[in-house]
Design a protein around this motif. Structure first.
Motif: not given
Length: 294
Positions: A165-173, A232-243
């Motif tokens: 999982y991650g907020p990064s684009l899947p197809d950006l080298p 989504p970015g906000e989901a990633y941020k929320a995960n980090m705050m839970r961590a």
């Protein structure tokens, strides 16, 4: 004498070993010596405490020729500026007062790109570099992309869900680098007393990969299907705050990820000088697979 800060982390631990392997004298700054790698405490000088403490640094830097500087940003810091420049500012005088001949620091790619001023942890790291360079001490900032080793944080989802999982684009080298290669570059520069001034030294792995390509390599190494899923970015941020991250530090991680999506790590041309040997496939074989299998 070479002083190594953060000697129990992924980079510092390997760096200490690399320096000892070639007979270099090493002094470490560490809060808890019990966290040093087995057999290391008996082979190094130890100064206990934080390298953000002027008293500790005054002791650690006394008689030192070179310093490895790494700030492991406090995830609970009140701001990303406080986590980097705020940590470093109290000890800046020691770099010159103690006659340090050279400093090698861990930094990030992105200086000069349009998004560098809004890149969270990267923006703060580059500001910290400027503080160190402004003291006049010879300084080499190792500018890195994302670490391959960060994939270890997701060994659980990879093993149980087959998902990265991650907020990064899947197809950006983009480039990535193994921490063991960062340590090797740092060891070389710390032992080289011929350079002066301030320069950034890009440290890139041997190839650019998309996250979809990384997931495919992980699948092949683990012999099981693994896919990349952008969240989504906000989901990633929320995960980090839970961590355990504070809201500002979680936001800074998201800002960094979004800046990388907009080309933050793609501004340096890979050359033989800037390329390191460990491929992502080799790193997965050596490091990720044992962690997932465990």
């Amino acid at each position: 004498m070479i002083v190594v800060t953060a000697p129990t982390g992924n980079i510092g631990r390997r760096l200490v070993q690399d320096l000892l392997d070639v007979g270099a004298p090493v002094r470490v700054v560490v809060r808890d010596p019990a966290r040093l790698a087995p057999g290391i405490a008996e082979r190094v000088e130890i100064v206990r405490g934080s390298h953000g403490d002027p008293t500790v640094v005054a002791e650690a830097f006394a008689g030192a020729d070179a310093v490895f500087w790494l700030v492991a940003a406090d995830p609970r810091a009140e701001s990303v500026e406080a986590a980097y420049s705020g940590f470093t500012r109290p000890v800046l005088e020691a770099f010159t007062a103690r006659g340090i001949g050279r400093v090698v620091g861990v930094s990030a790619l992105g200086r000069g790109t349009p998004v560098a001023g809004h890149a969270g942890h990267v923006t703060a790291t580059l500001a910290m570099d400027d503080l160190i360079a402004d003291t006049g001490v010879p300084y080499r900032a190792l500018t890195m992309p994302s670490f391959m080793d960060n994939t270890l944080w997701q060994a659980g989802p990879i093993a149980t869900q087959g998902v990265l999982y991650g907020p990064s684009l899947p197809d950006l080298p983009a480039p990535s680098v193994a921490t063991r290669d960062i340590a090797a570059v740092a060891a070389r520069l710390l032992r080289d007393d011929t350079w002066t001034g301030f320069e950034e030294v890009p440290v890139l792995g041997p190839q650019d990969l998309t996250y979809d390509e990384m997931a495919a390599i992980i699948s092949e190494v683990l012999s099981r299907p693994v896919r990349y899923q952008q969240i989504p970015g906000e989901a990633y941020k929320a995960n980090m705050m839970r961590a355990g991250y504070s809201e500002p530090m979680a936001q800074a991680l998201l800002d960094m990820a979004l800046a990388k999506n907009n080309g933050l790590d793609n501004g340096v041309t890979r050359t033989a000088e800037f390329s390191t040997p460990t491929t992502f496939r080799q790193w997965c074989t050596d490091v990720l697979k044992p962690a997932v299998d465990a």
